[in-house]
Design a protein around this motif. Structure first.
Motif, PDB file in Angstrom:
ATOM      1  N   GLY A 111       0.839  -1.284  -0.040  1.00  0.00           N
ATOM      2  CA  GLY A 111      -0.029  -0.051  -0.130  1.00  0.00           C
ATOM      3  C   GLY A 111       0.664   1.228  -0.126  1.00  0.00           C
ATOM      4  N   LEU A 112       2.291   1.281  -0.119  1.00  0.00           N
ATOM      5  CA  LEU A 112       3.100   2.381   0.039  1.00  0.00           C
ATOM      6  C   LEU A 112       3.308   3.040  -1.244  1.00  0.00           C
ATOM      7  CD1 LEU A 112       5.543   1.418   2.839  1.00  0.00           C
ATOM      8  CD2 LEU A 112       3.444   2.667   3.092  1.00  0.00           C
ATOM      9  N   ASP A 113       3.512   4.044  -1.621  1.00  0.00           N
ATOM     10  CA  ASP A 113       3.944   4.536  -2.872  1.00  0.00           C
ATOM     11  C   ASP A 113       5.228   3.942  -3.538  1.00  0.00           C
ATOM     12  OD1 ASP A 113       5.800   6.920  -2.501  1.00  0.00           O
ATOM     13  OD2 ASP A 113       4.419   6.907  -0.689  1.00  0.00           O
ATOM     14  N   PRO A 114       5.323   4.104  -4.499  1.00  0.00           N
ATOM     15  CA  PRO A 114       6.781   3.568  -5.007  1.00  0.00           C
ATOM     16  C   PRO A 114       7.951   4.337  -4.473  1.00  0.00           C
ATOM     17  CG  PRO A 114       5.180   3.864  -7.109  1.00  0.00           C
ATOM     18  CD  PRO A 114       4.688   4.472  -5.759  1.00  0.00           C
ATOM     19  N   GLN A 115       8.141   5.642  -4.256  1.00  0.00           N
ATOM     20  CA  GLN A 115       9.049   6.437  -3.677  1.00  0.00           C
ATOM     21  C   GLN A 115       9.471   5.678  -2.163  1.00  0.00           C
ATOM     22  OE1 GLN A 115       8.754  10.341  -3.128  1.00  0.00           O
ATOM     23  NE2 GLN A 115      10.955  10.687  -3.273  1.00  0.00           N
ATOM     24  N   THR A 116       8.285   5.690  -1.429  1.00  0.00           N
ATOM     25  CA  THR A 116       8.408   5.135  -0.133  1.00  0.00           C
ATOM     26  C   THR A 116       8.854   3.766  -0.034  1.00  0.00           C
ATOM     27  OG1 THR A 116       6.787   6.827   0.716  1.00  0.00           O
ATOM     28  CG2 THR A 116       7.192   4.918   2.096  1.00  0.00           C
ATOM     29  N   GLU A 137      10.947   2.259  -2.179  1.00  0.00           N
ATOM     30  CA  GLU A 137      12.337   2.342  -2.499  1.00  0.00           C
ATOM     31  C   GLU A 137      12.961   2.695  -1.019  1.00  0.00           C
ATOM     32  OE1 GLU A 137      13.979   1.617  -5.057  1.00  0.00           O
ATOM     33  OE2 GLU A 137      12.661   1.607  -6.628  1.00  0.00           O
ATOM     34  N   HIS A 138      12.519   3.535  -0.555  1.00  0.00           N
ATOM     35  CA  HIS A 138      13.280   3.884   1.112  1.00  0.00           C
ATOM     36  C   HIS A 138      13.262   2.722   1.897  1.00  0.00           C
ATOM     37  CE1 HIS A 138      12.622   8.381   0.018  1.00  0.00           C
ATOM     38  NE2 HIS A 138      13.597   7.883  -0.735  1.00  0.00           N
ATOM     39  N   ILE A 139      12.206   2.051   1.932  1.00  0.00           N
ATOM     40  CA  ILE A 139      11.765   0.915   2.883  1.00  0.00           C
ATOM     41  C   ILE A 139      12.874  -0.189   2.754  1.00  0.00           C
ATOM     42  CG2 ILE A 139      10.567  -0.926   3.740  1.00  0.00           C
ATOM     43  CD1 ILE A 139       9.796   1.925   5.012  1.00  0.00           C
ATOM     44  N   TRP A 140      13.003  -0.496   1.252  1.00  0.00           N
ATOM     45  CA  TRP A 140      13.752  -1.493   0.723  1.00  0.00           C
ATOM     46  C   TRP A 140      15.410  -1.187   1.028  1.00  0.00           C
ATOM     47  CZ3 TRP A 140      11.670  -1.667  -5.237  1.00  0.00           C
ATOM     48  CH2 TRP A 140      10.590  -1.990  -5.235  1.00  0.00           C
ATOM     49  N   ALA A 141      15.635   0.118   1.017  1.00  0.00           N
ATOM     50  CA  ALA A 141      17.075   0.608   1.628  1.00  0.00           C
ATOM     51  C   ALA A 141      17.312   0.294   2.809  1.00  0.00           C
ATOM     52  CB  ALA A 141      17.272   2.005   1.173  1.00  0.00           C
ATOM     53  N   TYR A 142      16.252   0.688   3.884  1.00  0.00           N
ATOM     54  CA  TYR A 142      16.266   0.257   5.098  1.00  0.00           C
ATOM     55  C   TYR A 142      16.469  -1.076   5.522  1.00  0.00           C
ATOM     56  CZ  TYR A 142      14.663   5.170   5.981  1.00  0.00           C
ATOM     57  OH  TYR A 142      14.526   6.529   5.681  1.00  0.00           O
ATOM     58  N   ILE A 143      15.693  -1.899   4.879  1.00  0.00           N
ATOM     59  CA  ILE A 143      15.904  -3.482   5.136  1.00  0.00           C
ATOM     60  C   ILE A 143      17.312  -3.943   4.744  1.00  0.00           C
ATOM     61  CG2 ILE A 143      15.015  -5.655   4.541  1.00  0.00           C
ATOM     62  CD1 ILE A 143      12.239  -4.398   3.952  1.00  0.00           C
ATOM     63  N   SER A 144      17.677  -3.670   3.313  1.00  0.00           N
ATOM     64  CA  SER A 144      19.034  -3.907   2.842  1.00  0.00           C
ATOM     65  C   SER A 144      20.196  -3.522   4.050  1.00  0.00           C
ATOM     66  CB  SER A 144      19.315  -3.515   1.752  1.00  0.00           C
ATOM     67  OG  SER A 144      18.634  -4.040   0.647  1.00  0.00           O
ATOM     68  N   ASP A 145      19.792  -2.203   4.525  1.00  0.00           N
ATOM     69  CA  ASP A 145      21.095  -1.839   5.476  1.00  0.00           C
ATOM     70  C   ASP A 145      20.990  -2.499   6.781  1.00  0.00           C
ATOM     71  OD1 ASP A 145      21.980  -0.121   3.625  1.00  0.00           O
ATOM     72  OD2 ASP A 145      20.713   1.702   4.383  1.00  0.00           O
ATOM     73  N   LEU A 146      19.587  -2.829   6.949  1.00  0.00           N
ATOM     74  CA  LEU A 146      19.592  -3.606   8.563  1.00  0.00           C
ATOM     75  C   LEU A 146      20.183  -5.020   8.384  1.00  0.00           C
ATOM     76  CD1 LEU A 146      15.737  -2.742   9.546  1.00  0.00           C
ATOM     77  CD2 LEU A 146      17.980  -1.858  10.555  1.00  0.00           C
ATOM     78  N   ALA A 147      19.939  -5.614   7.413  1.00  0.00           N
ATOM     79  CA  ALA A 147      20.330  -7.002   7.136  1.00  0.00           C
ATOM     80  C   ALA A 147      22.120  -6.884   7.202  1.00  0.00           C
ATOM     81  CB  ALA A 147      20.003  -7.709   5.973  1.00  0.00           C
ATOM     82  N   GLU A 148      22.653  -5.759   6.514  1.00  0.00           N
ATOM     83  CA  GLU A 148      23.944  -5.776   6.617  1.00  0.00           C
ATOM     84  C   GLU A 148      24.547  -5.253   7.792  1.00  0.00           C
ATOM     85  OE1 GLU A 148      27.603  -3.487   3.993  1.00  0.00           O
ATOM     86  OE2 GLU A 148      25.355  -3.684   3.509  1.00  0.00           O
ATOM     87  N   LYS A 149      24.159  -4.341   8.537  1.00  0.00           N
ATOM     88  CA  LYS A 149      24.701  -3.551   9.638  1.00  0.00           C
ATOM     89  C   LYS A 149      24.548  -4.483  10.999  1.00  0.00           C
ATOM     90  CE  LYS A 149      24.301   1.039   7.928  1.00  0.00           C
ATOM     91  NZ  LYS A 149      23.564   2.409   8.443  1.00  0.00           N
ATOM     92  N   GLU A 150      23.397  -4.945  10.937  1.00  0.00           N
ATOM     93  CA  GLU A 150      23.182  -5.871  12.100  1.00  0.00           C
ATOM     94  C   GLU A 150      23.365  -7.464  11.885  1.00  0.00           C
ATOM     95  OE1 GLU A 150      21.745  -4.726  14.888  1.00  0.00           O
ATOM     96  OE2 GLU A 150      21.682  -2.728  14.116  1.00  0.00           O
ATOM     97  N   CYS A 151      24.018  -7.910  10.779  1.00  0.00           N
ATOM     98  CA  CYS A 151      24.285  -9.250  10.530  1.00  0.00           C
ATOM     99  C   CYS A 151      22.945 -10.091  10.907  1.00  0.00           C
ATOM    100  CB  CYS A 151      25.230  -9.684  11.494  1.00  0.00           C
ATOM    101  SG  CYS A 151      27.054  -9.088  11.198  1.00  0.00           S
ATOM    102  N   MET A 152      21.782  -9.357  10.274  1.00  0.00           N
ATOM    103  CA  MET A 152      20.460 -10.061  10.363  1.00  0.00           C
ATOM    104  C   MET A 152      19.981 -10.871   9.447  1.00  0.00           C
ATOM    105  SD  MET A 152      17.263  -7.691  11.392  1.00  0.00           S
ATOM    106  CE  MET A 152      17.986  -6.902  12.476  1.00  0.00           C
ATOM    107  N   THR A 153      19.274 -12.178   9.805  1.00  0.00           N
ATOM    108  CA  THR A 153      18.698 -12.867   8.513  1.00  0.00           C
ATOM    109  C   THR A 153      17.104 -12.044   8.413  1.00  0.00           C
ATOM    110  OG1 THR A 153      19.960 -14.810   9.239  1.00  0.00           O
ATOM    111  CG2 THR A 153      17.731 -15.099   7.923  1.00  0.00           C
ATOM    112  N   VAL A 154      16.812 -12.109   7.337  1.00  0.00           N
ATOM    113  CA  VAL A 154      15.370 -11.584   6.967  1.00  0.00           C
ATOM    114  C   VAL A 154      14.605 -12.463   6.178  1.00  0.00           C
ATOM    115  CG1 VAL A 154      13.991  -9.648   5.959  1.00  0.00           C
ATOM    116  CG2 VAL A 154      16.362  -9.016   7.114  1.00  0.00           C
ATOM    117  N   MET A 155      13.569 -12.861   6.716  1.00  0.00           N
ATOM    118  CA  MET A 155      12.586 -13.435   5.894  1.00  0.00           C
ATOM    119  C   MET A 155      11.181 -12.725   5.627  1.00  0.00           C
ATOM    120  SD  MET A 155      10.694 -17.339   6.492  1.00  0.00           S
ATOM    121  CE  MET A 155      11.908 -18.093   5.857  1.00  0.00           C
TER     122      MET A 155
END
Length: 338
Positions: free
Chosen positions: A184-189, A191-209
């Motif tokens: 339900g989010l607009d395309p720009q938002t 994209e921002h959420i995707w960036a947050y998720i990618s950064d989280l997985a990398e910085k926190e050494c986190m597994t995401v499903m």
């Protein structure tokens, strides 16, 4: 008596080594509701630090699977381990290892962003000495520092989603589960959420499903994706490998006379789909085979050629497109309807 002890020790070390690598593992995991089988005999392994996507049409079993892994639902049969803990026998340890962001909003509108995070700290037993540090840390990660003391009912949809992500990682979980994180989010938002998720997985050494019905989300975020249909995994690999293996190039044809069986038997044709009066063909190397293909189609009104996508892979395995209107409801929404 020494030999059995040595064997047991080897088995224990092997088991520990496996779970140092695989943070999610299922064996024959099954969930039934009466005569309906939502998840059937599922075998799955997810590696540490991996972003793993679950794709499937409405009712395919994606959210049921996540609900079992999060210990919200008990399996009918089979076993699963999350962070090395059995989801049935060690459910408390599993819950301490995970963070969850449900599809439906669950933050409190009458509290500020900071107050929501403080309440989560209490619920998860974060030590008092580091609570403020954790709140400041996650607010910074999702860029909400300036709005932290505003009521959530003044936030935009994207800001609320970012706050939910912040809350989900507050206690530094080993695994983060996301159910339709950008629905339900607009395309720009998005994209921002995707960036947050990618950064989280990398910085926190986190597994995401995550579950998603946005093909571009799965392609951009996921290291691997599993396509689930009727409770079973019908395909599992990296998005790029699946596209190369299944989709190839896609040729869209509108023709008056069709000899589909002849076309299906051509050795370079991987798949054939009919939809809305059009014929969609997945073929190997369209530049090499297109001219020969058109000699078998008969008279045509037009032809269009493009590179294959993950949506084409989905169509190949399920025969259906994922549309936004088909997205599964959030867990709590479905529970209220029962």
């Amino acid at each position: 008596m020494r030999a059995p002890k040595i064997i047991d020790s080897i088995r224990f070390l092997s088991f520990t080594f496996i779970f140092d690598i695989m943070v999610i593992k299922t064996e024959g995991l099954t969930k039934k509701y009466g005569k309906i089988t939502a998840v059937e005999g599922l075998n799955l392994e997810v590696e540490e630090g991996e972003i793993f996507g679950l794709l499937g049409p409405n009712g395919a079993g994606k959210t049921t699977l996540i609900s079992m892994l999060c210990t919200i639902l008990k399996p009918t049969s089979g076993r699963a381990w999350v962070n090395g803990f059995d989801i049935v026998k060690e459910s408390g340890k599993v819950r301490k290892s995970i963070g969850i962001v449900f599809q439906q909003p669950s933050v409190d509108d009458l509290l500020t962003g900071r107050e929501n995070l403080a309440m989560h700290n209490l619920l998860f037993g974060v030590p008092r000495s580091i609570r403020k540090q954790r709140i400041d840390e996650v607010l910074s990660i999702v860029n909400l520092e300036k709005r932290a003391d505003d009521l959530v009912n003044t936030y935009s949809g994207g800001m609320r989603r970012r706050l939910e992500l912040a809350r989900g990682i507050m206690h530094h979980p080993k695994i983060l589960f996301l159910d339709e994180p950008t629905l339900g989010l607009d395309p720009q938002t998005r994209e921002h959420i995707w960036a947050y998720i990618s950064d989280l997985a990398e910085k926190e050494c986190m597994t995401v499903m995550l579950t998603t019905h946005y093909m571009e989300e799965a392609e951009q975020l996921c290291d691997r994706v599993a396509i689930i249909d009727y409770g079973k995994i019908v395909a599992l690999d990296s998005p790029e490998t699946l596209k190369n293996k299944i989709a190839g190039d896609v040729v869209k044809i509108k023709q008056k006379v069709r000899d589909i069986e002849t076309i299906k038997n051509l050795d370079y044709v991987k798949g054939v789909q009919e939809k809305d009066g059009l014929l969609y063909l997945s073929i190997k190397d369209a530049s090499k085979h297109l001219q020969d293909l058109l000699t078998h189609t008969g008279p045509i009104d037009f032809v269009e050629v493009r590179s294959g996508t993950l949506n084409d892979v989905f169509l190949y395995y399920t025969g259906r497109e994922i549309r936004e209107s088909e997205a599964e409801g959030g867990f709590w929404e479905r529970m209220m309807k029962r």
